[in-house]
Design an enzyme around this catalytic site. Structure first.
Site, PDB file in Angstrom:
ATOM      1  N   LYS A  22       1.415 -39.011 -13.461  1.00  0.00           N
ATOM      2  CA  LYS A  22       0.894 -40.044 -12.547  1.00  0.00           C
ATOM      3  C   LYS A  22       0.590 -39.456 -11.179  1.00  0.00           C
ATOM      4  CE  LYS A  22       3.733 -43.103 -10.056  1.00  0.00           C
ATOM      5  NZ  LYS A  22       3.449 -43.124  -8.655  1.00  0.00           N
ATOM      6  N   ASN A  23       1.560 -38.732 -10.601  1.00  0.00           N
ATOM      7  CA  ASN A  23       1.389 -38.321  -9.210  1.00  0.00           C
ATOM      8  C   ASN A  23       0.392 -37.172  -9.034  1.00  0.00           C
ATOM      9  OD1 ASN A  23       2.951 -40.403  -8.380  1.00  0.00           O
ATOM     10  ND2 ASN A  23       4.839 -39.199  -8.144  1.00  0.00           N
ATOM     11  N   CYS A 117       6.339 -48.324  -3.729  1.00  0.00           N
ATOM     12  CA  CYS A 117       7.719 -48.800  -3.883  1.00  0.00           C
ATOM     13  C   CYS A 117       8.379 -48.940  -2.521  1.00  0.00           C
ATOM     14  CB  CYS A 117       8.519 -47.822  -4.746  1.00  0.00           C
ATOM     15  SG  CYS A 117       7.858 -47.653  -6.404  1.00  0.00           S
ATOM     16  N   ARG A 122       8.505 -45.812   5.305  1.00  0.00           N
ATOM     17  CA  ARG A 122       7.749 -44.685   4.722  1.00  0.00           C
ATOM     18  C   ARG A 122       6.578 -44.363   5.660  1.00  0.00           C
ATOM     19  NH1 ARG A 122       6.836 -45.576  -1.699  1.00  0.00           N
ATOM     20  NH2 ARG A 122       6.448 -43.335  -1.637  1.00  0.00           N
ATOM     21  N   ASP A 308      12.784 -39.212  -7.786  1.00  0.00           N
ATOM     22  CA  ASP A 308      12.227 -40.141  -8.774  1.00  0.00           C
ATOM     23  C   ASP A 308      13.029 -40.166 -10.079  1.00  0.00           C
ATOM     24  OD1 ASP A 308      10.320 -40.800  -6.943  1.00  0.00           O
ATOM     25  OD2 ASP A 308       8.761 -39.508  -7.784  1.00  0.00           O
ATOM     26  N   ARG A 400       3.004 -49.653 -13.465  1.00  0.00           N
ATOM     27  CA  ARG A 400       2.319 -48.782 -12.485  1.00  0.00           C
ATOM     28  C   ARG A 400       2.401 -47.317 -12.884  1.00  0.00           C
ATOM     29  NH1 ARG A 400       4.731 -48.781  -7.141  1.00  0.00           N
ATOM     30  NH2 ARG A 400       3.253 -47.080  -7.051  1.00  0.00           N
TER      31      ARG A 400
HETATM   32  N1  EPU Z   1       7.638 -38.851   5.562  1.00  0.00           N
HETATM   33  C1  EPU Z   1       7.510 -38.940   6.922  1.00  0.00           C
HETATM   34  N2  EPU Z   1       6.258 -38.876   7.461  1.00  0.00           N
HETATM   35  C2  EPU Z   1       5.133 -38.725   6.694  1.00  0.00           C
HETATM   36  C3  EPU Z   1       5.277 -38.622   5.304  1.00  0.00           C
HETATM   37  C4  EPU Z   1       6.541 -38.684   4.755  1.00  0.00           C
HETATM   38  O1  EPU Z   1       8.501 -39.080   7.642  1.00  0.00           O
HETATM   39  O2  EPU Z   1       4.032 -38.684   7.252  1.00  0.00           O
HETATM   40  C5  EPU Z   1       8.974 -38.895   4.954  1.00  0.00           C
HETATM   41  C6  EPU Z   1       9.142 -40.083   4.005  1.00  0.00           C
HETATM   42  O3  EPU Z   1       9.508 -41.261   4.699  1.00  0.00           O
HETATM   43  C7  EPU Z   1      10.209 -39.585   3.062  1.00  0.00           C
HETATM   44  C8  EPU Z   1       9.923 -38.081   2.976  1.00  0.00           C
HETATM   45  O4  EPU Z   1       9.133 -37.765   4.115  1.00  0.00           O
HETATM   46  O5  EPU Z   1      11.454 -39.781   3.661  1.00  0.00           O
HETATM   47  C9  EPU Z   1       9.175 -37.638   1.741  1.00  0.00           C
HETATM   48  O6  EPU Z   1       8.041 -38.463   1.519  1.00  0.00           O
HETATM   49  P1  EPU Z   1       6.751 -37.943   0.759  1.00  0.00           P
HETATM   50  O7  EPU Z   1       5.611 -37.997   1.675  1.00  0.00           O
HETATM   51  O8  EPU Z   1       7.077 -36.636   0.084  1.00  0.00           O
HETATM   52  O9  EPU Z   1       6.579 -39.066  -0.368  1.00  0.00           O
HETATM   53  P2  EPU Z   1       5.232 -39.758  -0.814  1.00  0.00           P
HETATM   54  O10 EPU Z   1       4.115 -38.799  -0.779  1.00  0.00           O
HETATM   55  O11 EPU Z   1       5.087 -41.063  -0.120  1.00  0.00           O
HETATM   56  C10 EPU Z   1       5.454 -39.044  -3.326  1.00  0.00           C
HETATM   57  C11 EPU Z   1       5.469 -39.741  -4.636  1.00  0.00           C
HETATM   58  C12 EPU Z   1       6.769 -40.524  -4.798  1.00  0.00           C
HETATM   59  C13 EPU Z   1       7.934 -39.566  -4.657  1.00  0.00           C
HETATM   60  C14 EPU Z   1       7.837 -38.747  -3.349  1.00  0.00           C
HETATM   61  C15 EPU Z   1       8.906 -37.693  -3.216  1.00  0.00           C
HETATM   62  C16 EPU Z   1       3.137 -40.155  -5.011  1.00  0.00           C
HETATM   63  C17 EPU Z   1       2.029 -41.124  -5.087  1.00  0.00           C
HETATM   64  N3  EPU Z   1       4.330 -40.643  -4.696  1.00  0.00           N
HETATM   65  O12 EPU Z   1       5.573 -40.068  -2.330  1.00  0.00           O
HETATM   66  O13 EPU Z   1       6.737 -41.033  -6.113  1.00  0.00           O
HETATM   67  O14 EPU Z   1       9.139 -40.301  -4.628  1.00  0.00           O
HETATM   68  O15 EPU Z   1       6.559 -38.123  -3.269  1.00  0.00           O
HETATM   69  O16 EPU Z   1       8.864 -36.820  -4.280  1.00  0.00           O
HETATM   70  O17 EPU Z   1       2.952 -38.974  -5.274  1.00  0.00           O
HETATM   71  C18 EPU Z   1       7.208 -42.504  -7.882  1.00  0.00           C
HETATM   72  O18 EPU Z   1       6.389 -41.859  -8.564  1.00  0.00           O
HETATM   73  O19 EPU Z   1       7.978 -43.371  -8.374  1.00  0.00           O
HETATM   74  C19 EPU Z   1       7.285 -42.242  -6.445  1.00  0.00           C
HETATM   75  C20 EPU Z   1       7.873 -43.066  -5.601  1.00  0.00           C
END
Ligand code: EPU
Length: 421
Positions: A22-23, A117, A122, A308, A400
């Protein structure tokens, strides 16, 4: 409103094939906006987040030919820069990848704030910092993110936190930008490598994906004309591994990359689960012959234990011998689902970012609700392991990210039905 009715307690047995990640797919589909020409993509999971990506792409002018539900030919030659409303972006997190892709191709983007989620705050400050470092001006107002630019130029960006989303968005934004962009403290997840491989196949010049320094040398255009297959989903594979272990089963998981599963396998082996990997690294056999024992786990960016997989692991720890500590290292708040697990009889106390889980002999089925995607997967596993009947609501969250999940668990012997109310 649909729900799952699960009758436990069934040891899972058989073979299950893992779908595309998915990701990775939710990053690769927005990346097609960068390509003038047709490309062919296969192993795409048929899940609701992906259907929303198709909806946005078609609204922008992409022509999509569905060869099968998991394989497309897509032509983004005539895509235009159009506003993507919050009505659709709020439905999934990865909608924000259209900012990076549109900014790179058209020098501007107007995209609603992302949903996804609910794990507490975030922020997307690192994405915005990346776009601004390339020369864009970014304004957030009325639920929208507006990125504009006179001229973008490659630059060096050091991420303050390791972020999957910011790493991917900056890669997308810089692919067509003149000069060299360097992302330091980059995320290293397999889907980052998969996106880089996809873009390079289409003519991009990206080096270092999978390490913490990624170097993107801007190219004039991406050519298309190529075919790409999405990497297997390590979280889906991990979900089946834990389901096999927690149910006392014997399952072979095929079409996976066992190397990507190392953080999960290592913990399961420590807890007493039997694991055997195929020599060519594409199958994993997981079976159980004694009660698993406690473990202490902290979620971390890849190659650490994945956040995850935290809820699914909480189910296994709930029925393992002894008291385990499960600490969340990525998000502020990812333990809402423990209230639902407690209804099934789990003994869990959450203090701050740590859940203390005292193993019980049995879970007992009852009515529960999925609070997010992986929590939903965990509650399916709990229902399969529990005595009696579990009624699981909130399953739109599961749709999803997992394709035909009930059918696939049923093929492993689980008694699970989807029922419309
Ligand atoms: N963060 C910041 N600032 C930013 C971006 C992130 O402070 O600009 C913080 C977040 O709040 C969090 C940490 O950095 O505490 C990591 O967040 P990250 O950006 O890595 O997460 P994401 O890109 O929003 C993706 C996956 C999530 C998965 C996370 C961590 C996708 C679409 N989503 O989220 O997947 O939990 O990486 O591996 O790729 C899932 O598939 O169920 C899911 C939630």
């Amino acid at each position: 409103m649909d729900k799952f009715i699960i009758k436990g307690k069934t040891p899972l047995k058989g073979t299950v094939n893992v779908n595309g990640a998915k990701n990775a797919a939710v990053a690769i589909l927005p990346a097609t906006v960068l390509i003038k020409g047709k490309c062919h993509i296969e192993n795409i999971p048929n899940i609701s987040d992906i259907k929303r990506c198709y909806e946005i792409l078609e609204m922008l002018g992409a022509k999509i030919n569905f060869i099968t539900p998991n394989e497309i030919e897509i032509d983004c030659t005539n895509v235009e820069e159009k506003e993507i409303s919050v009505d659709i972006t709020k439905k999934f997190r990865a909608s924000y990848y259209f900012i990076g892709a549109l900014l790179s191709r058209f020098g501007k983007a107007s995209v609603g704030f992302p949903g996804g989620c609910n794990f507490g705050s975030r922020p997307i400050d690192q994405h915005i910092k990346g776009f601004e470092t390339l020369g864009a001006t970014v304004n957030c107002e009325g639920g929208m993110i507006y990125a504009t630019s006179e001229e973008l130029t490659g630059n060096s960006i050091y991420l303050d936190v390791v972020s999957v989303g910011a790493t991917i968005n900056i890669m997308l934004a810089s692919v067509l930008v003149p000069g060299v962009t360097t992302i330091e403290n980059a995320a290293k997840e397999p889907h980052i490598v998969d996106l880089a491989n996809f873009l390079n196949t289409m003519g991009a010049n990206i080096k270092g994906a999978g390490t913490d320094i990624i170097k993107i040398t801007g190219v004039e255009e991406l050519h298309g004309g190529a075919s790409y297959s999405i990497v297997p989903d390590q979280i889906e594979a991990g979900t089946f591994m834990i389901a096999a272990a927690a149910s006392g089963g014997d399952v072979v998981i095929t079409n996976c990359i066992t190397k990507h599963l190392d953080p999960i396998s290592a913990k399961l082996i420590e807890m007493g689960v039997n694991i055997e990997e195929s020599e060519d690294g594409d199958k994993i056999h997981v079976w159980w012959d004694k009660r698993t024992t406690k473990a202490n786990i902290k979620t971390l960016p890849y190659p650490g234990f994945p956040t995850d997989m935290q809820p699914q692991m909480a189910v296994l720890l709930s029925i393992s011998e002894g008291t385990s500590y499960l600490t969340e290292g990525i998000y502020d708040s990812r333990f809402q689902y423990t209230e639902e697990l407690k209804k099934l009889g789990a003994n869990i106390r959450v203090e701050g970012k740590t859940a203390y889980i005292e193993g019980v002999d049995n879970l007992i089925g009852c009515q529960v609700t999925a609070t997010d995607l992986r929590a939903g997967a965990a509650l399916i596993i709990a229902g399969i392991c529990a005595e009696g009947e579990t009624e699981l609501y909130g399953i739109e969250h599961i749709d999803r990210g997992y394709e035909k999940i009930a059918e696939r668990f049923r093929a492993l012997g689980a008694n699970i039905e989807r029922v419309s109310e």
